[in-house]
Design a protein around this motif. Structure first.
Motif, PDB file in Angstrom:
ATOM      1  N   ARG A 183       0.827  -1.203   0.000  1.00 50.98           N
ATOM      2  CA  ARG A 183       0.000   0.000   0.000  1.00 50.98           C
ATOM      3  C   ARG A 183       0.862   1.254   0.000  1.00 50.98           C
ATOM      4  O   ARG A 183       0.395   2.345  -0.329  1.00 50.98           O
ATOM      5  N   HIS A 184       2.140   1.099   0.402  1.00 55.79           N
ATOM      6  CA  HIS A 184       3.075   2.223   0.387  1.00 55.79           C
ATOM      7  C   HIS A 184       3.797   2.349  -0.955  1.00 55.79           C
ATOM      8  O   HIS A 184       4.648   3.233  -1.117  1.00 55.79           O
ATOM      9  N   TRP A 185       3.487   1.464  -1.905  1.00 53.82           N
ATOM     10  CA  TRP A 185       4.167   1.483  -3.206  1.00 53.82           C
ATOM     11  C   TRP A 185       3.294   2.116  -4.284  1.00 53.82           C
ATOM     12  O   TRP A 185       3.707   2.214  -5.434  1.00 53.82           O
ATOM     13  N   GLN A 186       2.080   2.531  -3.947  1.00 48.74           N
ATOM     14  CA  GLN A 186       1.124   2.940  -4.965  1.00 48.74           C
ATOM     15  C   GLN A 186       0.138   3.933  -4.375  1.00 48.74           C
ATOM     16  O   GLN A 186       0.180   4.247  -3.189  1.00 48.74           O
ATOM     17  N   ILE A 187      -0.779   4.408  -5.226  1.00 44.00           N
ATOM     18  CA  ILE A 187      -1.762   5.391  -4.785  1.00 44.00           C
ATOM     19  C   ILE A 187      -2.861   4.721  -3.963  1.00 44.00           C
ATOM     20  O   ILE A 187      -3.215   5.203  -2.885  1.00 44.00           O
TER      21      ILE A 187
END
Length: 356
Positions: A183-187
């Motif tokens: 979830r920290h790698w994308q919007i």
């Protein structure tokens, strides 16, 4: 990038820095790259590719220097391996060192052609990939995976995490730090399980199966290219991977009419692009079920329509020639009648004079 610049220049605001950021790509890059600039509210320079639709390192370096002199902050460049129009390849061996030296993030878009790198004989197209900060390709385009599936690699995921990390108490869990938290790698916070269908394809076909698929489709494209080259009415503009760009000899309007008629008949589907200022038609092998007989069918459809266009052109030419000839004869007859009338008038005048 913004945080890094602000740490070095504490007096600058984030708003000021964001207004100065500028990104680059080739004018042959996919429309999604330009759209990314719009979404990021960032200037996206579309740099001119060379005559082979490839972007040289010198062009990028010159653009970066001009923007730095103008007070802008170059930060991002997208190189393309397999452009949408002609499947051309940017030179990573030239572009990579420029990006690394100028502290510009190098992203490689290999959406279509990236699947071909499973075959060792095509990996020379990606020489210089070690300079890349991120690399993306779409297995759903050419690697037998259904839409949509986009695979991306990043050299240092920390930059993504720092950009997208927003922690709220309801998002905390006991496993934090033990595994990548995507979830920290994308919007978005959630994500579809796209990796599962990719895993199934890899397990079903294996490396050799995927390699055979790629090689077969390139072989079919080569077969189509040979058909085009053996017909003097046509010319091949480019041929790369599974994509062949061709056109009718002569002016663009003939090829435009060919595409229009093919689209109207709805037996095959092809789309256009421009290569070296000329209008060309793209023929690409897409389906895993395509066989040589399908190429023969498509080629017959193309040549039938081309012959029809040529026949109509010849008929129109003959009609125009007939009209011109008719008009010429009509004009000559008119001149002859006028001449005879003038002669009769002269004779009448002479007879009148004699009678006097």
């Amino acid at each position: 990038m913004v945080r890094h610049i602000k740490s070095q220049n504490p007096n600058l605001t984030e708003e000021y820095i964001k207004g100065k950021l500028v990104a680059y790509t080739s004018d042959q890059a996919n429309s999604s790259v330009e759209k990314a600039g719009l979404l990021g509210s960032m200037k996206m320079r579309l740099l001119p590719a060379d005559e082979n639709c490839s972007l040289p390192g010198e062009t990028l370096l010159e653009a970066i220097r001009k923007d730095r002199e103008a007070g802008l902050i170059p930060c991002y460049f997208v190189a393309t391996l397999g452009t949408t129009g002609t499947c051309a390849f940017d030179n990573l061996q030239e572009l990579g060192p420029v990006c690394n030296k100028e502290n510009v993030w190098l992203h490689v878009d290999a959406a279509y052609a990236g699947s071909a790198f499973v075959c060792p004989e095509y990996r020379y197209f990606m020489k210089g990939v070690e300079f890349a900060d991120s690399f993306d390709f779409n297995p759903h385009k050419w690697m037998l995976v259904n839409s949509d599936c986009s695979a991306m690699w990043v050299k240092d995921a920390r930059y993504l995490v720092e950009a997208f990390n927003v922690d709220r108490i309801y998002l905390k869990h006991q496993h934090q730090g033990l595994a990548p938290d995507y979830r920290h790698w994308q919007i978005s916070l959630g994500r579809r399980f796209r990796a599962l269908k990719l895993w199934f394809v890899l397990r079903t076909y294996g490396i050799e199966g995927i390699q055979n698929h790629i090689r077969k489709q390139i072989g079919l494209a080569n077969y189509f290219e040979e058909l085009v080259r053996n017909n003097s009415k046509f010319e091949v503009a480019t041929s790369n991977m599974g994509l062949v760009c061709f056109r009718l000899q002569g002016s663009d309007d003939k090829t435009e009419r060919l595409l229009e008629k093919l689209t109207e008949r709805k037996n095959i589907y092809v789309i256009p692009c421009y290569f070296r200022g000329k209008f060309v038609i793209r023929f690409v092998i897409c389906s895993r079920l395509t066989e040589e007989k399908d190429i023969d069918y498509a080629w017959k459809e193309i040549t039938d329509v081309a012959n029809e266009i040529e026949s109509n052109v010849c008929s129109q030419y003959k009609y125009n020639a007939f009209i011109t000839s008719f008009d010429d004869r009509h004009l000559l007859n008119g001149l002859e009648m006028t001449s005879k009338k003038n002669n009769y008038n002269i004779i009448d005048e002479q007879n009148i004079e004699k009678s006097k």
